[in-house]
Design a protein around this motif. Structure first.
Motif, short mmCIF file in Angstrom:
data_model
loop_
_atom_site.label_atom_id
_atom_site.label_comp_id
_atom_site.label_asym_id
_atom_site.label_seq_id
_atom_site.Cartn_x
_atom_site.Cartn_y
_atom_site.Cartn_z
N HIS A 12 1.00 -1.08 -0.12
CA HIS A 12 -0.08 -0.19 -0.41
C HIS A 12 1.31 1.06 0.02
CE1 HIS A 12 -3.21 2.34 0.60
NE2 HIS A 12 -2.15 3.08 1.88
N LEU A 13 1.68 1.27 0.39
CA LEU A 13 2.86 1.91 0.95
C LEU A 13 2.80 2.33 -0.54
CD1 LEU A 13 4.32 4.76 2.78
CD2 LEU A 13 6.05 2.53 3.13
N ILE A 14 4.22 1.53 -1.25
CA ILE A 14 4.20 1.57 -2.60
C ILE A 14 3.79 2.07 -3.58
CG2 ILE A 14 5.45 0.25 -4.41
CD1 ILE A 14 6.86 -1.79 -2.27
N HIS A 15 2.56 1.12 -3.79
CA HIS A 15 1.42 1.80 -4.01
C HIS A 15 0.95 3.45 -4.16
CE1 HIS A 15 -2.65 3.21 -5.60
NE2 HIS A 15 -2.67 2.18 -6.71
N SER A 16 1.47 4.35 -2.78
CA SER A 16 0.95 5.48 -2.17
C SER A 16 1.91 6.35 -2.69
CB SER A 16 0.84 5.95 -1.26
OG SER A 16 -0.85 4.90 0.08
N ILE A 20 0.67 8.98 -6.14
CA ILE A 20 1.50 10.96 -5.38
C ILE A 20 2.29 11.46 -6.41
CG2 ILE A 20 2.54 11.80 -3.65
CD1 ILE A 20 1.00 10.28 -1.58
N MET A 21 3.91 10.65 -6.58
CA MET A 21 4.67 11.27 -7.59
C MET A 21 4.07 10.79 -9.07
SD MET A 21 8.40 8.77 -5.52
CE MET A 21 8.95 9.22 -7.51
N LEU A 22 3.17 10.37 -9.45
CA LEU A 22 2.67 10.54 -10.94
C LEU A 22 1.28 11.46 -10.68
CD1 LEU A 22 3.27 8.87 -13.44
CD2 LEU A 22 0.45 7.29 -12.89
N GLY A 23 0.85 11.69 -10.07
CA GLY A 23 -0.02 13.76 -9.95
C GLY A 23 1.09 14.43 -9.77
N VAL A 24 1.94 14.47 -9.37
CA VAL A 24 2.18 15.76 -8.83
C VAL A 24 2.85 15.95 -10.70
CG1 VAL A 24 4.56 16.70 -8.51
CG2 VAL A 24 3.08 15.48 -6.39
N MET A 89 -5.18 12.19 -7.97
CA MET A 89 -4.21 11.27 -7.35
C MET A 89 -3.58 11.76 -6.58
SD MET A 89 -3.02 10.55 -11.03
CE MET A 89 -1.26 9.53 -10.68
N ILE A 90 -3.72 12.85 -5.16
CA ILE A 90 -2.94 12.63 -4.31
C ILE A 90 -3.56 12.34 -3.26
CG2 ILE A 90 -1.38 14.57 -3.47
CD1 ILE A 90 -0.65 15.60 -5.69
N ILE A 91 -5.17 12.73 -3.27
CA ILE A 91 -5.96 13.27 -2.26
C ILE A 91 -6.19 11.18 -2.16
CG2 ILE A 91 -8.50 13.55 -1.62
CD1 ILE A 91 -8.22 15.78 -3.35
N PRO A 92 -5.95 10.41 -1.32
CA PRO A 92 -6.08 9.17 -1.07
C PRO A 92 -7.53 8.29 -1.61
CG PRO A 92 -5.05 9.88 1.21
CD PRO A 92 -5.82 11.28 0.03
N TRP A 93 -8.68 9.14 -1.10
CA TRP A 93 -9.92 8.75 -1.91
C TRP A 93 -10.52 9.10 -3.12
CZ3 TRP A 93 -8.92 12.57 2.16
CH2 TRP A 93 -8.86 11.17 2.96
N LEU A 136 -0.77 0.88 -11.70
CA LEU A 136 -1.55 1.47 -10.38
C LEU A 136 -2.85 1.32 -10.09
CD1 LEU A 136 1.02 5.04 -10.06
CD2 LEU A 136 0.71 2.19 -8.70
N CYS A 137 -3.10 1.17 -11.65
CA CYS A 137 -4.20 1.05 -11.91
C CYS A 137 -5.41 -1.01 -11.24
CB CYS A 137 -4.96 0.71 -13.33
SG CYS A 137 -5.79 2.39 -12.91
N SER A 138 -4.11 -1.75 -11.90
CA SER A 138 -4.47 -3.27 -11.55
C SER A 138 -4.03 -3.03 -9.55
CB SER A 138 -3.53 -4.31 -11.97
OG SER A 138 -1.83 -4.06 -10.72
N TYR A 139 -3.93 -2.26 -9.17
CA TYR A 139 -3.95 -2.27 -7.34
C TYR A 139 -5.65 -2.80 -6.92
CZ TYR A 139 -3.25 -1.01 -2.54
OH TYR A 139 -2.77 -0.68 -1.26
N TYR A 140 -6.56 -1.85 -7.70
CA TYR A 140 -7.75 -1.72 -7.14
C TYR A 140 -8.53 -3.05 -8.13
CZ TYR A 140 -6.33 2.32 -5.79
OH TYR A 140 -6.16 4.01 -5.30
N TYR A 141 -7.64 -3.82 -8.63
CA TYR A 141 -8.35 -4.90 -9.64
C TYR A 141 -9.97 -5.23 -8.76
CZ TYR A 141 -8.88 -9.42 -11.52
OH TYR A 141 -10.38 -10.30 -11.98
#
Length: 154
Positions: A12-16, A20-24, A89-93, A136-141
């Motif tokens: 979860h930390l790596i995904h976050s 966030i880096m991709l969002g920035v 993408m920066i906002i967790p929800w 990153l999308c596959s994390y939400y499979y």
């Protein structure tokens, strides 16, 4: 049991961090697109490529395409959505919705580079970003498969 929880938290930390880096990155790239900066095309390039060769090959065809999109305001629309996706993408929800909106945008950017520009370095960079977005999308499979009523085993 404790090890499994730590392992899931690392995932979860790596995904976050990656999201966030991709969002920035996309907030930056969106802001960078807002001022209209036309690509330089010389009359000689146009003469040699379009008139003499009867071709719109790269880089002339790409420069003309990008200048048209810049002057028409289309790139500002793309920039707006890149900034919105980056913020989401920066906002967790809202990470998932940001990734889902970003995916077709980066898909389009990648294939524009492949078909119009075809500089290998740009293809690698945009392809890497497309792959990262897909991962990153596959994390939400599981969440996506439930939303689409797909069986988990498929």
């Amino acid at each position: 049991m404790e090890y499994k929880i730590i392992k899931m938290n690392k995932k979860h930390l790596i995904h976050s961090i990656c999201t966030i880096m991709l969002g920035v990155f996309f907030i930056y790239k969106g802001i960078d697109k807002i001022p209209v900066k036309l690509k330089d095309i010389s009359a000689e390039e146009i003469q040699q490529t379009i008139i003499e060769k009867n071709s719109y090959e790269a880089p002339v065809g790409y420069k003309i395409t990008m200048n048209t999109m810049r002057q028409s305001g289309f790139l500002k629309l793309i920039a707006f959505f890149q900034i919105i996706c980056g913020i989401l993408m920066i906002i967790p929800w809202t990470r998932l919705i940001g990734l889902l909106i970003l995916f077709p945008i980066i898909f389009n950017i990648f294939f524009m580079h492949v078909f119009f520009d075809n500089r290998i370095d740009e293809n690698i960079v945009t392809g890497g970003i497309l792959l990262l977005t897909l991962i990153l999308c596959s994390y939400y499979y599981k969440r996506l498969s439930k939303a689409l009523y797909l069986k988990e085993g498929m």
